[in-house]
Design an enzyme around this catalytic site. Structure first.
Site, short mmCIF file in Angstrom:
data_model
loop_
_atom_site.label_atom_id
_atom_site.label_comp_id
_atom_site.label_asym_id
_atom_site.label_seq_id
_atom_site.Cartn_x
_atom_site.Cartn_y
_atom_site.Cartn_z
CB CYS A 1 60.38 9.49 48.15
SG CYS A 1 60.97 9.37 46.44
CG ASP B 1 63.05 10.55 51.37
OD1 ASP B 1 63.50 9.39 51.31
OD2 ASP B 1 62.76 11.22 50.37
CG HIS C 1 66.45 14.57 49.58
ND1 HIS C 1 67.36 13.56 49.41
CD2 HIS C 1 65.33 13.99 50.08
CE1 HIS C 1 66.83 12.42 49.79
NE2 HIS C 1 65.59 12.65 50.19
CD GLU C 2 68.12 17.49 45.40
OE1 GLU C 2 69.01 16.66 45.22
OE2 GLU C 2 66.89 17.19 45.41
#
EC number: 1.7.1.13
Length: 139
Positions: free
Chosen positions: A34, A41, A75-76
């Site tokens: 993260c 993550d 994440h994106e």
């Protein structure tokens, strides 16, 4: 070939370039950090593609995925970066990457990114009965 993380994606020639066929891969051990907290993550990645002239080589894909282990990534952003790198390496007719991240702060995040080669149209879908289990494990 190395057994260390690597950003180098290797390919091999599509053995049947005249036929559209679907390659499905499940990558259950994706990890990154993260960028806000530095905490790990975890995600399962699902890669689906219809190759054109090149297919991605599996060991290089494993080492490439491993290379994100110590990187801080939203994440994106990481989902789209992986898709972009795979598209550059393989130039597929179609590619979809689905990233299903494990729960963080009570929220599951799923990111789906797609690429379609200009002018490519899929064949009409043929509906077939599904087997009771789609697992590769017999038992």
């Amino acid at each position: 070939m190395s057994s260390q993380p690597s950003k180098a994606l290797e390919t091999f020639d599509n053995p049947t370039p005249g036929r559209d066929f679907h390659i499905h891969m499940e990558i259950p051990e994706f990890t990154c950090l993260c960028p806000k907290t530095g905490q790990p993550d975890f995600a399962v990645l699902y890669l689906d593609y219809i190759p054109d002239q090149k297919c991605v080589e599996l060991k290089s894909l494993k080492l490439y995925i491993w290379s994100f282990r110590d990187e801080g990534c939203f994440h994106e952003a990481v989902t789209n970066q992986i898709l972009d790198d795979l598209v550059v390496a393989t130039d597929p007719k179609f590619m979809r990457l689905t990233a299903k991240f494990y729960v963080r702060g009570g929220i599951f995040t799923n990111v789906v990114a797609e690429h379609r080669k200009p002018g490519w149209q899929p064949q009409p879908r043929v509906e077939l009965a599904e087997f009771e289990s789609q697992s590769n494990i017999r038992g």
